[in-house]
Design an enzyme around this catalytic site. Sequence first.
Site, PDB file in Angstrom:
ATOM      1  N   CYS A  18       0.838  -1.190   0.000  1.00 29.89           N
ATOM      2  CA  CYS A  18       0.000   0.000   0.000  1.00 29.89           C
ATOM      3  C   CYS A  18       0.880   1.250   0.000  1.00 29.89           C
ATOM      4  CB  CYS A  18      -0.900  -0.021   1.229  1.00 29.89           C
ATOM      5  SG  CYS A  18      -1.917   1.447   1.377  1.00 29.89           S
ATOM      6  N   CYS A  24      -1.287   6.212   6.792  1.00 28.49           N
ATOM      7  CA  CYS A  24      -2.550   5.683   7.304  1.00 28.49           C
ATOM      8  C   CYS A  24      -2.358   5.027   8.671  1.00 28.49           C
ATOM      9  CB  CYS A  24      -3.125   4.697   6.301  1.00 28.49           C
ATOM     10  SG  CYS A  24      -4.507   3.728   6.914  1.00 28.49           S
ATOM     11  N   CYS A  27      -2.624  -0.593   8.802  1.00 32.53           N
ATOM     12  CA  CYS A  27      -2.015  -1.904   8.538  1.00 32.53           C
ATOM     13  C   CYS A  27      -0.559  -1.889   9.004  1.00 32.53           C
ATOM     14  CB  CYS A  27      -2.079  -2.251   7.056  1.00 32.53           C
ATOM     15  SG  CYS A  27      -3.738  -2.451   6.442  1.00 32.53           S
ATOM     16  N   CYS A 101      -7.700   0.565  -1.102  1.00 29.40           N
ATOM     17  CA  CYS A 101      -7.225  -0.088   0.120  1.00 29.40           C
ATOM     18  C   CYS A 101      -7.182  -1.594  -0.130  1.00 29.40           C
ATOM     19  CB  CYS A 101      -8.158   0.231   1.283  1.00 29.40           C
ATOM     20  SG  CYS A 101      -7.734  -0.649   2.802  1.00 29.40           S
ATOM     21  N   GLN A 225     -19.019  -9.019  12.697  1.00 25.92           N
ATOM     22  CA  GLN A 225     -17.589  -9.203  12.406  1.00 25.92           C
ATOM     23  C   GLN A 225     -17.269  -8.765  10.977  1.00 25.92           C
ATOM     24  OE1 GLN A 225     -15.178 -10.005  14.428  1.00 25.92           O
ATOM     25  NE2 GLN A 225     -15.911 -11.357  16.037  1.00 25.92           N
ATOM     26  N   TYR A 254     -22.212 -10.670  26.059  1.00 22.86           N
ATOM     27  CA  TYR A 254     -21.839  -9.757  24.958  1.00 22.86           C
ATOM     28  C   TYR A 254     -22.423 -10.281  23.634  1.00 22.86           C
ATOM     29  CZ  TYR A 254     -18.000  -8.973  28.385  1.00 22.86           C
ATOM     30  OH  TYR A 254     -17.245  -8.758  29.511  1.00 22.86           O
ATOM     31  N   GLU A 275     -27.011  -8.549  26.389  1.00 23.62           N
ATOM     32  CA  GLU A 275     -26.331  -7.465  25.683  1.00 23.62           C
ATOM     33  C   GLU A 275     -26.799  -6.120  26.233  1.00 23.62           C
ATOM     34  OE1 GLU A 275     -24.318  -5.022  23.514  1.00 23.62           O
ATOM     35  OE2 GLU A 275     -23.972  -7.157  23.144  1.00 23.62           O
ATOM     36  N   ASP A 323     -17.479 -13.106  24.444  1.00 26.75           N
ATOM     37  CA  ASP A 323     -16.787 -12.489  23.317  1.00 26.75           C
ATOM     38  C   ASP A 323     -16.698 -10.988  23.580  1.00 26.75           C
ATOM     39  OD1 ASP A 323     -15.702 -11.826  20.894  1.00 26.75           O
ATOM     40  OD2 ASP A 323     -17.425 -12.422  19.683  1.00 26.75           O
ATOM     41  N   CYS A 350     -10.348 -10.897  20.973  1.00 31.57           N
ATOM     42  CA  CYS A 350      -9.702 -10.189  19.860  1.00 31.57           C
ATOM     43  C   CYS A 350      -8.450  -9.460  20.330  1.00 31.57           C
ATOM     44  CB  CYS A 350     -10.677  -9.226  19.188  1.00 31.57           C
ATOM     45  SG  CYS A 350     -11.501  -8.086  20.299  1.00 31.57           S
TER      46      CYS A 350
END
Length: 393
Positions: A18, A24, A27, A101, A225, A254, A275, A323, A350
């Site tokens: 990129c 940016c 990444c 992108c 997701q 969650y 939630e 999660d 995550c």
Amino acid sequence: MKSEQGKNKKKSTEQAVCPISKKCGSCQYQGMSYHKQLQKKQRQEESLLGGYGKVEPIIGMKNPYYYRNKVHAVFDRDRRGNVISGTYEAKSHRVVPVENCLIEDQKSQEIIHTIKNLLKSFKIKTYDEDTGYGLLRHVMVRRGFKSGEIMVILVLGSPILPSKNNFVKALRKEHPEITTVVLNVNDKKTSMVLGEKEKPIYGTGFIKDELCGCTFRISPKSFYQVNPVQTEILYNTAIEYAGLKGKETIIDAYCGIGTISLIAAKHVKKVIGIELNKDAVKDAKINAKENHITNAEFRQGDAGEFMVKMAENDQKADVVFMDPPRAGSDVKFLSSVVKLNSKKVVYISCGPDTLARDLKYLTKHGYQVKRIQPVDMFPFCDHCETVVLLERK
């Protein structure tokens, strides 16, 4: 000849870098081969989680490009007054123009470029964060990779879009696959993209997509997701780790719009999804109805408080799926998991660093890590998802 061309195409894509990656900053692994990215993430996982058990080899993508099904662009003008769309430069609010992108859905990017080109003919001004003058702040595009449905969200600084019907007509003339267009009003000085008020100006105001055999309704603010290919692997791994036999009652903390809840429902007796976000709970209930699932119920509230009440009333849950966001869970929530005393906990994380912190608490309070599976949901970025199975000692 065809196979040789395919090899050359694959080689050029593998080497693609990129041109704006340094500005940016989204990444972190640009310029690194995908094989090396996976090796680096594997080492990180083993360093942080290896003390709890064997870390399985990370599951990567066959094609790690253009995987994001949600694309966001901020609109501004350059020094010459030309309209630009792109992303904020790392650690600033300067807009870096983005033409292509490498990780965002290509069709969504094409739609954003079309909107940029339409602004002049419709005399729509871009929003200026310093003066508060102008109209268009952001555009978000969400695409269902399996359904093909596309939602365009126009984020405005004020509630009126001049010639909105003609604007939508011109946009859909170029992209007839767009199924809904939503106006979102964000008139506050904030770093948040979406404001509170929104209304559809074309279509239903939501899209649907399919995941692990279930159909999900996705609204502008719904959490879903961003990498659907790897999400199926992630969630199927979580279901497999739970070892469900069909008689269990499970908690989905969650739960969001009910993705894990509804995917797990066909394997268990009862699902309770909890939630905080009331809009997500509304979507979860609709999703259950549309998938003809009757053994899942959804509650709006704090999952930790709900589990403590269950424990106090001698109610049981066989498995807790959790999660949490990247920040992980807090001690209050983790203590409620311990009080509920479920046989199994399936932790979908995550953030391996916060996962390691939370595993330390859970393993000190009666649980043992049995399996650890990293899944690469974010190629070219330093984030990594992990599924961990814990069992009560």
